[in-house]
Write an enzyme that holds these catalytic residues in place. Sequence first.
Site, PDB file in Angstrom:
ATOM      1  N   GLY A 165       0.958  -1.237   0.042  1.00 43.25           N
ATOM      2  CA  GLY A 165       0.222   0.116  -0.107  1.00 43.25           C
ATOM      3  C   GLY A 165       0.800   1.204  -0.154  1.00 43.25           C
ATOM      4  O   GLY A 165       0.165   2.375  -0.338  1.00 43.25           O
ATOM      5  N   ARG A 171      -8.889  23.807   8.007  1.00 42.82           N
ATOM      6  CA  ARG A 171      -9.864  24.281   8.839  1.00 42.82           C
ATOM      7  C   ARG A 171      -9.486  24.026  10.438  1.00 42.82           C
ATOM      8  O   ARG A 171      -9.896  24.700  11.217  1.00 42.82           O
ATOM      9  CB  ARG A 171     -11.130  23.482   8.604  1.00 42.82           C
ATOM     10  CG  ARG A 171     -11.826  24.044   7.509  1.00 42.82           C
ATOM     11  CD  ARG A 171     -13.242  23.480   7.038  1.00 42.82           C
ATOM     12  NE  ARG A 171     -13.024  21.961   6.627  1.00 42.82           N
ATOM     13  CZ  ARG A 171     -13.862  21.277   6.166  1.00 42.82           C
ATOM     14  NH1 ARG A 171     -15.228  21.448   6.510  1.00 42.82           N
ATOM     15  NH2 ARG A 171     -13.399  20.123   5.834  1.00 42.82           N
ATOM     16  N   GLN A 172      -8.382  23.273  10.609  1.00 44.49           N
ATOM     17  CA  GLN A 172      -7.948  23.132  11.982  1.00 44.49           C
ATOM     18  C   GLN A 172      -6.613  23.844  12.066  1.00 44.49           C
ATOM     19  O   GLN A 172      -5.590  23.556  12.062  1.00 44.49           O
ATOM     20  CB  GLN A 172      -7.450  21.508  11.965  1.00 44.49           C
ATOM     21  CG  GLN A 172      -7.014  21.239  13.415  1.00 44.49           C
ATOM     22  CD  GLN A 172      -8.239  21.099  14.760  1.00 44.49           C
ATOM     23  OE1 GLN A 172      -9.133  21.083  14.342  1.00 44.49           O
ATOM     24  NE2 GLN A 172      -7.548  21.474  15.938  1.00 44.49           N
ATOM     25  N   LYS A 217     -25.081  31.471  11.146  1.00 44.78           N
ATOM     26  CA  LYS A 217     -24.798  29.902  11.171  1.00 44.78           C
ATOM     27  C   LYS A 217     -24.203  29.450  12.609  1.00 44.78           C
ATOM     28  O   LYS A 217     -23.262  30.106  12.924  1.00 44.78           O
ATOM     29  CB  LYS A 217     -23.969  29.498  10.014  1.00 44.78           C
ATOM     30  CG  LYS A 217     -23.406  27.990  10.260  1.00 44.78           C
ATOM     31  CD  LYS A 217     -22.804  27.410   8.961  1.00 44.78           C
ATOM     32  CE  LYS A 217     -21.281  27.098   9.392  1.00 44.78           C
ATOM     33  NZ  LYS A 217     -20.706  26.933   8.001  1.00 44.78           N
ATOM     34  N   ASP A 231     -20.046  29.773  -0.892  1.00 45.27           N
ATOM     35  CA  ASP A 231     -19.278  29.425   0.377  1.00 45.27           C
ATOM     36  C   ASP A 231     -17.833  29.112  -0.110  1.00 45.27           C
ATOM     37  O   ASP A 231     -17.735  28.809  -1.216  1.00 45.27           O
ATOM     38  CB  ASP A 231     -19.747  28.447   1.165  1.00 45.27           C
ATOM     39  CG  ASP A 231     -19.548  28.437   2.502  1.00 45.27           C
ATOM     40  OD1 ASP A 231     -18.325  29.245   3.038  1.00 45.27           O
ATOM     41  OD2 ASP A 231     -20.131  27.710   3.406  1.00 45.27           O
TER      42      ASP A 231
HETATM   43  C1  R5P Z   1     -16.905  26.598   7.435  1.00 44.62           C
HETATM   44  O1  R5P Z   1     -16.445  27.605   7.958  1.00 44.62           O
HETATM   45  C2  R5P Z   1     -16.621  26.626   5.920  1.00 44.62           C
HETATM   46  O2  R5P Z   1     -16.564  27.893   5.285  1.00 44.62           O
HETATM   47  C3  R5P Z   1     -18.041  25.911   5.359  1.00 44.62           C
HETATM   48  O3  R5P Z   1     -19.188  26.537   5.542  1.00 44.62           O
HETATM   49  C4  R5P Z   1     -18.036  24.364   5.919  1.00 44.62           C
HETATM   50  O4  R5P Z   1     -16.761  23.865   5.822  1.00 44.62           O
HETATM   51  C5  R5P Z   1     -18.999  23.586   5.247  1.00 44.62           C
HETATM   52  O5  R5P Z   1     -19.144  22.260   5.654  1.00 44.62           O
HETATM   53  P1  R5P Z   1     -20.420  21.345   5.521  1.00 44.62           P
HETATM   54  O6  R5P Z   1     -20.703  21.317   4.004  1.00 44.62           O
HETATM   55  O7  R5P Z   1     -19.994  20.172   6.115  1.00 44.62           O
HETATM   56  O8  R5P Z   1     -21.604  21.981   6.348  1.00 44.62           O
END
Ligand code: R5P
Length: 276
Positions: A34, A87-88, A178, A204
Amino acid sequence: MIVAGSESQVLAARVARETGRELARVEYERFPDGERLVRVPGVEGEEVAVVASTPTDASYVELLQILDACADASRIDLFVPYMGYSRQDKQFGDGEAVSARALASAVPPVESVTTVNLHEDDVLDWFDAETADLDAAPLLADSLDVASPLVVAPDESAFPLAETVADRLGGDADYLVKERVSGDEVRIETRELGAESRDVVLVDDMVATGGTMSEAIEVLGGNGARSVRVACVHPVLARNAVLRLYSAGVERVVATDTLETAVSDASVASLIARHL
Ligand code: R5P
């Protein structure tokens, strides 16, 4: 020479065509256990642009292998159109790894690192290179088949994207509020947006599980929108995200090829080519 990661083969080919540069014939192989092997022929002494999105752990390992294989190039410019783990970018809970920092620090020194609509551009500070983040929002606008829409961001952080798309399409921009409940569930506050009888575009940076967008589509449908389209830069589209959007009533989903999917109708190749 343009060198592609396996997740960005189409995009890299487009960049090579736009720039008139040679496309390296990278070989991606796997050993029986792998483990991966990458071969990048003909890069010694060349100026190289690596184009490699990293949506998976394996694609990160592959990127490190590509950069190592290019060690004898005269110059390396790295393009990571979609950077996984971005994102992290901080510790959200005690003891958590800052994954974006860990991965950026693993990238060896290169001349430059360029991303596209990175979730938080502070992440670029962790690379040992000149950096830039390119904006694909105008390309999304150009791929949408709608005039004078109401362009809505699902939260305030995506509002600048919505404003760019609205400016380009001659529409108005607004945003929702949100709250994230879990990894795949969000709550969106119903607000009066003046969406009644309007064509709405939800914008987004990414759609991951589709939780955010499916909830927003329902809120806008409830506000009397005539149609709702979804536009995102990065179509992560995990699990049944596409089905969630269509069952919530979306008319069309438009995204870029930072991730190569069936909805990647807008290409960031011209952005990358211009930057190069
Ligand atoms: C988060 O802050 C990002 O901008 C997106 O809104 C988020 O990652 C979307 O994730 P999901 O489709 O899982 O709601």
